[in-house]
Write an enzyme that holds these catalytic residues in place. Sequence first.
Site, mmCIF file in Angstrom:
data_model
loop_
_atom_site.group_PDB
_atom_site.id
_atom_site.type_symbol
_atom_site.label_atom_id
_atom_site.label_comp_id
_atom_site.label_asym_id
_atom_site.label_seq_id
_atom_site.Cartn_x
_atom_site.Cartn_y
_atom_site.Cartn_z
ATOM 1 N N GLU A 17 -11.262 -11.355 -5.122
ATOM 2 C CA GLU A 17 -9.842 -11.313 -4.749
ATOM 3 C C GLU A 17 -9.437 -12.489 -3.866
ATOM 4 O O GLU A 17 -8.312 -12.551 -3.383
ATOM 5 C CB GLU A 17 -9.484 -9.975 -4.092
ATOM 6 C CG GLU A 17 -10.408 -9.512 -2.987
ATOM 7 C CD GLU A 17 -10.057 -8.110 -2.472
ATOM 8 O OE1 GLU A 17 -9.006 -7.563 -2.822
ATOM 9 O OE2 GLU A 17 -10.866 -7.583 -1.680
ATOM 10 N N HIS B 21 0.808 -1.219 0.000
ATOM 11 C CA HIS B 21 0.000 0.000 0.000
ATOM 12 C C HIS B 21 0.836 1.261 0.000
ATOM 13 O O HIS B 21 0.408 2.305 -0.482
ATOM 14 C CB HIS B 21 -1.038 -0.043 1.112
ATOM 15 C CG HIS B 21 -2.174 -0.916 0.706
ATOM 16 N ND1 HIS B 21 -2.207 -2.246 1.007
ATOM 17 C CD2 HIS B 21 -3.231 -0.672 -0.103
ATOM 18 C CE1 HIS B 21 -3.261 -2.780 0.435
ATOM 19 N NE2 HIS B 21 -3.904 -1.855 -0.248
ATOM 20 N N CYS C 172 -9.596 -3.819 -10.632
ATOM 21 C CA CYS C 172 -9.087 -2.625 -9.957
ATOM 22 C C CYS C 172 -7.760 -2.878 -9.256
ATOM 23 O O CYS C 172 -7.269 -2.009 -8.548
ATOM 24 C CB CYS C 172 -10.118 -2.073 -8.987
ATOM 25 S SG CYS C 172 -10.573 -3.252 -7.713
ATOM 26 N N ASP D 34 -4.654 -8.825 -4.209
ATOM 27 C CA ASP D 34 -4.868 -9.910 -3.249
ATOM 28 C C ASP D 34 -5.057 -11.248 -3.938
ATOM 29 O O ASP D 34 -4.552 -12.257 -3.465
ATOM 30 C CB ASP D 34 -6.086 -9.599 -2.362
ATOM 31 C CG ASP D 34 -5.706 -8.624 -1.255
ATOM 32 O OD1 ASP D 34 -4.662 -8.855 -0.615
ATOM 33 O OD2 ASP D 34 -6.421 -7.631 -1.049
HETATM 34 C C1 PEP Z 1 -6.726 -5.676 -4.734
HETATM 35 O O1 PEP Z 1 -6.577 -6.487 -3.827
HETATM 36 O O2 PEP Z 1 -6.373 -5.877 -5.899
HETATM 37 C C2 PEP Z 1 -7.360 -4.365 -4.477
HETATM 38 C C3 PEP Z 1 -7.670 -3.565 -5.457
HETATM 39 O O3 PEP Z 1 -7.559 -4.000 -3.174
HETATM 40 P P1 PEP Z 1 -6.387 -3.529 -2.189
HETATM 41 O O4 PEP Z 1 -5.143 -3.329 -3.007
HETATM 42 O O5 PEP Z 1 -6.859 -2.286 -1.550
HETATM 43 O O6 PEP Z 1 -6.288 -4.678 -1.239
HETATM 44 MG MG MG Z 2 -7.560 -6.231 -1.945
#
Ligand code: PEP
Ligand code: MG
Length: 591
Positions: free
Chosen positions: A431, A189, A502, A455
């Site tokens: 995910e 993140h 996403c 994920d």
């Molecule tokens: C993902 O897991 O691809 C996602 C978009 O969510 P995050 O990265 O916030 O876990």
């Molecule tokens: Mg995720």
Amino acid sequence: MLQGIAASPGVAIGRAFLFRHEELDLPRYTVDKLAVDDEIGRFQSALEETRRELEEIQRRSQQEMPNGHAEIFQAHLLFLEDAMFVDEVTRRIRSTKANAEFVVTEVSNELTERLSQIDNEYVSGRAIDVHDVVKRVIHNLLGKERMDLSSLESEVIVIAHDLSPSDTALMNKTYVLGFATDVGSKTSHTAIMARALEIPAVVGLGNITSRVKTGDLVIIDGNHGKVLINPDETVVQDYLAEQRKFQEFERSLNILKELPAVTLDNHYITLAGNIEIPEEVSSVLEHGAKGIGLYRTEYLYIRKKEMPSEDEQYESYRDAAETVAPDPVIIRTLDLGGDKFASYLEFSDDVDSLMGLRGIRLCLHRQDIFMSQLRAILRASIYSNLKVMFPMISSIEEFRLAKAVLEQAKLDLTSENIPFDPDLEVGVMIEVPSAVMTADILAKEADFFSIGTNDLIQYALAVHRVNEEIAYLYEPLHPGVLRLIQQTVDAAHNAGIWIGMCGEMAGDPVMVPILLGMGLDELSMSPAAVPEVKKLIRSLSIEDAREMKRQAFSLPTAWEIENYVYGEAMKRFPELLTWLSPRSQSKLIGL
Ligand code: PEP
Ligand code: MG
């Protein structure tokens, strides 16, 4: 020169600032009875020093964080006058003759313990404020400077072992030119935040914190994952030229802003933006994205160090919806856990475990938090095209439970005569591998899907998304991952619903042709990635994309697939080559 993982593009040149979270050694001793007044005086001076610091931070935050985010510091200032704290510490220093650091810690621990037992979300949330202020007071008692990236006063390159999402979210963007960390990967993140803030960054460097001192001259090459320490003047000049060229390249893509993301034969795909913090909404518009495909709401919770109220959330969602209208905004409900957690939400240690009480599980466990977010989303839904999706769904039962809480929120609002959009679309983030395997079942009860590859890849390949030592195994183009994606797309389309992606994979221009070939309807990415992805889409036909997908599916290893798609992308968009991190190299690090 150190080689790491290119986390956020661009070149930054500046002086290093070594950022460390310090563990404080708390002394405990008895003061002489004649020195008790001096000890109380020391406590009062530390309070005074803390007040000055807080007033300064409050002033700065008011300028940088609109929407009343700076109010938190007012609460911190009030605590410095609270009799339960100040009088009690003074009384206890006098009666026990223990040193101020020890008494302050003892009194504040008792206070936070009492606050967190009160069954009121707001009051129990105050415990974190107490903790924050007390840490400052203790720093001042010990005469130590506190490190905080929001209080930087000159332009620096931040060098750290790791940066938590809240460190990154609190960064003063005016002064952080770039950053480099020992740990991390492209989908951590921290890296996602760096791309969102458009700050060049390199992560996974292993030991940069032991190689760099504060004040060293550092170059961050976020395009190729390199960091140069104390380079000579000719190298600096070369990189200044490189910096200019990269800025020109990005500007050259700007002409695509108003053009649609269509293939040469007019096949349209929606390119949306991912946002972490409300201020990023403008970046979605600037880069020509069509709406917000993922609003990561966790940062509303992490950044403020306290639970946001229903009204605050409602205002943030409404503002985002109004700003990008008529394009849609997809709000992802709270996905705390894994590497995103708010320390004031004291659950079990399990919250930060990747397989633990995270995402939708946490929301179903704490329905008070979930309900307040769903009410805020519903209330904002009357302003524009809002949609909601749930993270980390692993079965239809979980999806049904989440939808039941949403239905309850609708009933409550109806009885309170508060309007909302009754047809709000509800989606599932795919995910977790079990969601892929049951995508046909989920699709019958969902309005749309969005694949979270960050994920999905880590759970499918058993590779932690933040661990730089095994980053070479984190393969978006692993044949297993591609098959999972295709299976999900087919399940969605068979049920007649639309499907987006996403995760970070959606914003990688090299991978986009085969995603198009697999049939995704929408791709949502960090807004700055939209122009490159659009350029690639506009350079091929949907038939080319389908053929590339077929070829990719015939190859047995991620390595071969990657070489193949890389070569195809370069034929169509050769300028991109200069700015991509050498993929083979990042793999070899791991081998
Ligand atoms: C993902 O897991 O691809 C996602 C978009 O969510 P995050 O990265 O916030 O876990
Ligand atoms: Mg995720």
